[in-house]
Each structure stands twice: as C-alpha cells, then as structure tokens.
Design a protein around this motif. Structure first.
Motif, short mmCIF file in Angstrom:
data_model
loop_
_atom_site.label_atom_id
_atom_site.label_comp_id
_atom_site.label_asym_id
_atom_site.label_seq_id
_atom_site.Cartn_x
_atom_site.Cartn_y
_atom_site.Cartn_z
N PRO A 57 0.69 -1.23 0.00
CA PRO A 57 0.09 -0.15 0.04
C PRO A 57 0.95 1.34 0.08
N ASP A 58 0.28 2.20 -0.66
CA ASP A 58 0.91 3.38 -0.78
C ASP A 58 1.35 4.15 0.80
N PHE A 59 0.85 4.01 1.76
CA PHE A 59 0.97 4.94 2.86
C PHE A 59 2.24 4.09 3.48
N LEU A 60 2.79 3.00 3.11
CA LEU A 60 3.92 2.25 3.46
C LEU A 60 5.41 3.13 3.01
N ILE A 61 4.96 3.60 1.66
CA ILE A 61 6.01 4.04 0.87
C ILE A 61 6.11 5.54 1.05
N ARG A 62 4.90 6.23 1.01
CA ARG A 62 4.82 7.63 1.31
C ARG A 62 4.24 8.00 2.84
N PRO A 63 5.13 8.30 3.73
CA PRO A 63 4.15 8.29 5.27
C PRO A 63 3.17 9.28 5.16
N LEU A 64 2.20 9.19 6.02
CA LEU A 64 1.21 9.91 6.27
C LEU A 64 1.46 10.94 7.45
N LEU A 65 1.61 12.27 6.97
CA LEU A 65 2.16 13.49 7.80
C LEU A 65 1.11 14.24 8.19
N LEU A 66 1.05 14.96 9.31
CA LEU A 66 0.69 16.21 9.65
C LEU A 66 1.05 17.09 9.12
N GLN A 67 0.37 18.65 9.21
CA GLN A 67 0.93 19.73 8.67
C GLN A 67 2.29 20.03 9.30
#
Length: 201
Positions: A57-67
């Motif tokens: 899944p994409d969220f393992l490659i591009r981390p989910l970041l806050l502002q």
C-alpha cells in the motif's frame, strides 16, 4: 471472539526517513532489506509486509504526515486496520558521521578513524496508534583512511564499513522489534458492514 493460538500477526515496515547527507544513495532500501531478513529469521510466525512487495500500500512508501511534518499515527493506525495489521515499524536515519580520535599511550598516541551510524526506530500499535517501541540504535566501527575520505567527501555508496554498520544495527533492531511484537495478542478489525454481512480484516 478469541483467536486460536496459531493465528499469525501481520506487521508492516514503513518508509524510513533519511536526514543524513546520504539521502539519495539507496541506503534505506539496503537497511530495510537487512531489517526484514532479521525479523523473518527471529520471528518466523510474523507475516511481514514491506516496501517493494507486490501490492504494497502507498501509505507504507509515502508516510502519512500532519501539517507539522510529524507522522500522523492515528491515520497510520486506521490505514493499518484496513490492511489487517497488528503493528507498523518505521524510523529514520539520524546521523552518519566519520570522525577521528586520539588513541594510544602517552607520546605514542595517533589519530584513529571511526564511522558512527545512528538510526531511530518506532513501532506503532494499530489498535490505538500508541508507540510500542521508540528507541535509537547506533554503531561505531574503526575505518581506514580511504573509507574515512570517502565518507567525508560524501561518496559512501560502496563503503563496506557503512554496509556492515547498517547490517549490525538491523540485527539488533530486528531482535528488539521481535521481542516487542511477540507479546502482542493477535487482533483483527471490522473494515466494513453491509446489511447482515461483516468484513473482518
């Protein structure tokens, strides 16, 4: 519902950020490969997902970041629940440095070259988003003048000492991760409901 004893926990390795001067030399991929090998060897009952796997899944490659650019652990937990994960491993390359130290006795002291690598690791619980592990791992090793010059000039891709340092940290980190995850109970999550049908991850 109590899960039977032979249920396997599903764990994912997420993107490791690189804050060092070696950010574009594929060291993260090498390290994550060594880390995955250690976890597979030390925890054979864990199903491991990692970047590079088919269908990762994409969220393992591009981390989910806050502002604020910090990791959004709650969004990470929700995404992990949809995937049926029990934990997510992430971290960062903090420092790669070559330095000299005086070693020896009295007037026989001479400069000795060292390489030091520092990598942080965080393991998140998917049910709560809380950290199960938050620790930094470092390794220091003597290097020769050629390797010292290579690191100082930021040409470290083929440096054997750096590769060995990454392998050593991956082994120690992998063992610590296994000890952290092995005590977790297996869990699954309801990912959707339609009429009288419930889908469990």
């Amino acid at each position: 519902i109590t899960a039977p004893d032979d249920m396997k926990k599903k764990v994912a390795i997420s993107f490791f950020a690189n804050y060092t001067f070696c950010a574009n030399q594929n060291l993260e991929e090498l390290f994550q490969k060594n880390l995955a090998e250690t976890i597979n060897r030390e925890c054979p009952d864990i199903l491991l997902i990692k970047p590079g796997d088919a269908g990762c899944p994409d969220f393992l490659i591009r981390p989910l970041l806050l502002q604020s650019r910090h990791l959004d652990n709650l969004a990470l937990a929700k995404a992990g629940q949809r995937l049926g994960l029990n934990a997510i491993i992430t971290g960062a390359f903090i420092d790669i440095i070559a330095h000299k130290e005086k070693q020896g006795l009295l007037w026989f002291k001479d400069d000795t070259n060292f390489l030091r690598v520092l990598i942080s690791c965080e393991v998140y619980d998917i049910e709560t988003g809380a950290k199960l592990l938050d620790e930094s791992f470092d390794y220091e090793v003597r290097i020769d003048e050629l390797e010292f010059a290579s690191i100082k000039t930021k040409k470290v891709k083929e440096t054997a000492a750096l590769k060995n340092a990454l392998m050593h940290i991956a082994e120690v980190m992998g063992e610590k991760i296994c000890n952290t995850i092995v005590v977790l109970p297996w869990k699954g999550y309801v990912v959707s409901t339609t009429n009288n049908r419930i889908i469990i991850s």
